[in-house]
Design a protein around this motif. Structure first.
Motif, short mmCIF file in Angstrom:
data_model
loop_
_atom_site.label_atom_id
_atom_site.label_comp_id
_atom_site.label_asym_id
_atom_site.label_seq_id
_atom_site.Cartn_x
_atom_site.Cartn_y
_atom_site.Cartn_z
N GLY A 175 0.81 -1.24 0.00
CA GLY A 175 -0.11 -0.07 0.15
C GLY A 175 0.76 1.39 0.03
N GLU A 176 2.16 1.32 0.66
CA GLU A 176 2.86 2.22 0.68
C GLU A 176 3.48 2.60 -0.67
N VAL A 177 3.80 1.62 -1.46
CA VAL A 177 4.16 1.72 -2.80
C VAL A 177 3.29 2.34 -3.88
N GLU A 178 1.89 1.82 -3.39
CA GLU A 178 0.86 2.41 -4.36
C GLU A 178 0.35 3.92 -3.99
N LEU A 179 0.63 4.14 -2.86
CA LEU A 179 0.69 5.73 -2.53
C LEU A 179 1.65 6.51 -3.29
N LYS A 180 2.82 6.00 -3.03
CA LYS A 180 3.89 6.58 -3.65
C LYS A 180 3.61 6.79 -5.22
N ARG A 181 2.95 5.95 -5.92
CA ARG A 181 2.65 5.99 -7.58
C ARG A 181 1.68 6.95 -7.69
N ARG A 182 0.49 7.03 -6.54
CA ARG A 182 -0.67 7.86 -6.89
C ARG A 182 0.12 9.29 -6.67
N ALA A 183 0.87 9.47 -5.79
CA ALA A 183 1.60 11.02 -5.71
C ALA A 183 2.81 11.32 -6.56
N GLY A 184 3.20 10.25 -7.45
CA GLY A 184 4.29 10.54 -8.38
C GLY A 184 5.51 10.75 -7.77
N GLU A 185 5.64 9.99 -6.52
CA GLU A 185 6.98 10.35 -5.68
C GLU A 185 7.59 8.78 -5.82
N PRO A 186 9.35 8.92 -6.01
CA PRO A 186 10.11 8.07 -6.05
C PRO A 186 10.16 7.21 -4.76
N LEU A 187 10.38 5.74 -5.07
CA LEU A 187 10.86 4.98 -3.90
C LEU A 187 12.17 5.24 -3.37
N PRO A 188 12.34 4.97 -2.11
CA PRO A 188 13.66 4.67 -1.42
C PRO A 188 14.40 3.74 -1.99
N GLU A 189 15.83 3.69 -2.45
CA GLU A 189 16.35 2.55 -2.68
C GLU A 189 16.39 1.53 -2.00
N GLY A 190 16.42 0.23 -2.41
CA GLY A 190 16.50 -0.93 -1.70
C GLY A 190 15.07 -1.55 -1.39
N TRP A 191 13.97 -0.81 -1.90
CA TRP A 191 12.62 -1.14 -1.51
C TRP A 191 12.22 -2.24 -2.80
N ALA A 192 12.69 -2.40 -3.77
CA ALA A 192 12.06 -3.08 -4.91
C ALA A 192 13.36 -3.08 -6.18
N VAL A 193 12.89 -4.10 -7.12
CA VAL A 193 13.42 -4.42 -8.26
C VAL A 193 12.50 -4.36 -9.51
N GLY A 194 12.67 -3.81 -10.62
CA GLY A 194 11.74 -3.67 -11.65
C GLY A 194 11.55 -5.35 -12.50
N PRO A 195 10.73 -5.31 -13.40
CA PRO A 195 10.44 -6.64 -14.03
C PRO A 195 11.73 -7.25 -14.75
N ASP A 196 12.77 -6.33 -14.99
CA ASP A 196 13.99 -6.95 -15.61
C ASP A 196 15.07 -7.15 -14.34
N GLY A 197 14.71 -7.34 -13.02
CA GLY A 197 15.45 -7.68 -11.78
C GLY A 197 16.40 -6.72 -11.57
N ALA A 198 16.34 -5.60 -12.14
CA ALA A 198 17.37 -4.44 -11.60
C ALA A 198 16.84 -3.75 -10.65
N THR A 213 15.03 -0.55 -8.70
CA THR A 213 14.29 0.56 -9.17
C THR A 213 13.68 1.24 -8.01
N THR A 214 13.65 2.68 -8.32
CA THR A 214 12.78 3.50 -7.47
C THR A 214 11.55 3.98 -8.01
N ASP A 215 11.14 3.47 -9.12
CA ASP A 215 9.77 3.76 -9.95
C ASP A 215 8.69 2.71 -9.24
N PRO A 216 7.57 3.46 -8.66
CA PRO A 216 6.86 2.58 -7.94
C PRO A 216 6.12 1.89 -9.22
N ALA A 217 5.74 2.46 -9.99
CA ALA A 217 4.91 1.44 -11.04
C ALA A 217 5.63 0.06 -11.58
#
Length: 353
Positions: free
Chosen positions: A193-216, A218-222
């Motif tokens: 839910g925190e990631v979804e709220l970041k996406r709604r607000a157009g805010e980046p994620l802190p580093e270390g929260w996630a990886v993208g579809p390519d496994g790299a 990412t700080t992009d919530p989407a």
């Protein structure tokens, strides 16, 4: 001042108005009155404590699951006892708040009678904050734990493919001074839910929260939501997440996060699964008097708070709860989306996805 993850003007509602809005929106979507009232109570508690990711924002997902036909609209939970201290509630594929309200009073009674008790909620759609689930038991003088799976969106440490849920853990202790020590956190770096709220607000994620579809990384919530979230603390958080999968899944005879994902219908609502509560009565343990042991616990809390910068879990929520007696602030954009739900507008608000 804006609420986290919103980026728009705020509207003040009283707690009664907030409860009525949540209840009436769910009823308009076709949910039975008992479920609508229980969910409205859950949402109001979370919003009053400024837990934005589990407050009114969650109403959008609840409505999606009612309209999609995933969750049962009228089925009432059924409480049974395997033994005097092992309790089960069959939620019958309904939402969790009503099942929790049906089971927790019996859990409290069993723990106060026998010293320890466990409650398993089966076949429920859980979408609420765990601290609210255990708070009644803790306020009754019990130490309590709670575990549930979450949406399958977390990769194990070292991996890049979702396998685990956000898998939160909650614990509560009856003190200090009538303000119970309660923590509740996802075993992922952040709740989905925190990631979804970041996406709604157009805010980046802190580093270390996630990886993208390519496994790299990412700080992009989407990209994170289409890739994988990561466990907190590396292998330690990953191990705790696996523990939750086991005790809220196979132990109680319910689904793992991966199995829950396999039966999802793609709406924005909660996953199907189970929830495990454990409660213990401190009065039944220990060699010293209960008052002495509670005093010892309070002394531990006091020593922690004596260190500059230390804040006990739940203190921020209690402060928010006191402020909320005068009303809560809701993003106007979120209110517009919710009002649109009662007008049958299911397309215009899809920007939240």
């Amino acid at each position: 001042m804006n609420a986290p993850g919103t980026g728009n003007a705020l509207v003040t509602l009283s707690l009664a108005e907030l409860h009525a809005l949540a209840r009436d929106t769910l009823r308009a979507a076709g949910l039975g009155v008992a479920h609508a009232e229980a969910i409205a109570r859950s949402i109001t508690r979370a919003q009053a404590d400024e837990c934005h990711s589990h407050g009114l924002y969650r109403l959008l997902g609840y409505v999606d699951s009612v309209r999609s036909g995933k969750a049962e609209r009228e089925a009432l939970p059924v409480l049974t006892r395997t033994t005097p201290v092992i309790l089960n509630v069959d939620a019958r594929r309904g939402f969790a708040p009503l099942a929790i309200e049906a089971g927790v009073p019996a859990l409290i009674e069993a723990a106060q009678t026998y010293g320890i008790a466990a409650l398993a909620i089966h076949d429920c759609y859980h979408f609420s904050a765990l601290w609210a689930d255990i708070e009644p038991a803790v306020e009754a003088g019990l130490a309590a734990w709670c575990f549930t799976i979450g949406q399958c969106c977390v990769a194990p440490a070292g991996g890049t493919t979702p396998l685990l849920g956000t898998n939160p853990i909650a614990f509560g202790w009856p003190g200090p001074a009538g303000r119970p020590f309660i923590f509740d956190f996802a075993t992922s770096a952040a709740a989905r839910g925190e990631v979804e709220l970041k996406r709604r607000a157009g805010e980046p994620l802190p580093e270390g929260w996630a990886v993208g579809p390519d496994g790299a990384p990412t700080t992009d919530p989407a990209a994170a939501l289409s890739g994988a979230l990561l466990p907190f603390g590396g292998h330690k958080g990953s191990a705790l997440s696996l523990m939750v999968e086991l005790i809220a899944g196979p132990l109680i005879g319910d689904l793992t996060s991966r199995q829950a994902k396999a039966v999802e219908n793609g709406d924005a609502g909660p996953p199907l699964g189970g929830e495990l509560f454990i409660a213990m009565d401190p009065a039944m343990f220990g060699r010293d008097t209960l008052s002495q042991r509670l005093d010892d616990a309070d002394a531990l809390f006091a020593l922690a708070k004596a260190q500059p910068g230390v804040r006990l879990p739940a203190e921020r929520r209690y402060a928010a709860r006191a402020r909320s007696r005068e009303g809560v602030q809701i993003p106007s954009r979120l209110l517009a989306e919710i009002h649109a739900l009662t007008q049958g507008d299911t397309e215009g608000e899809r920007t939240r996805r």
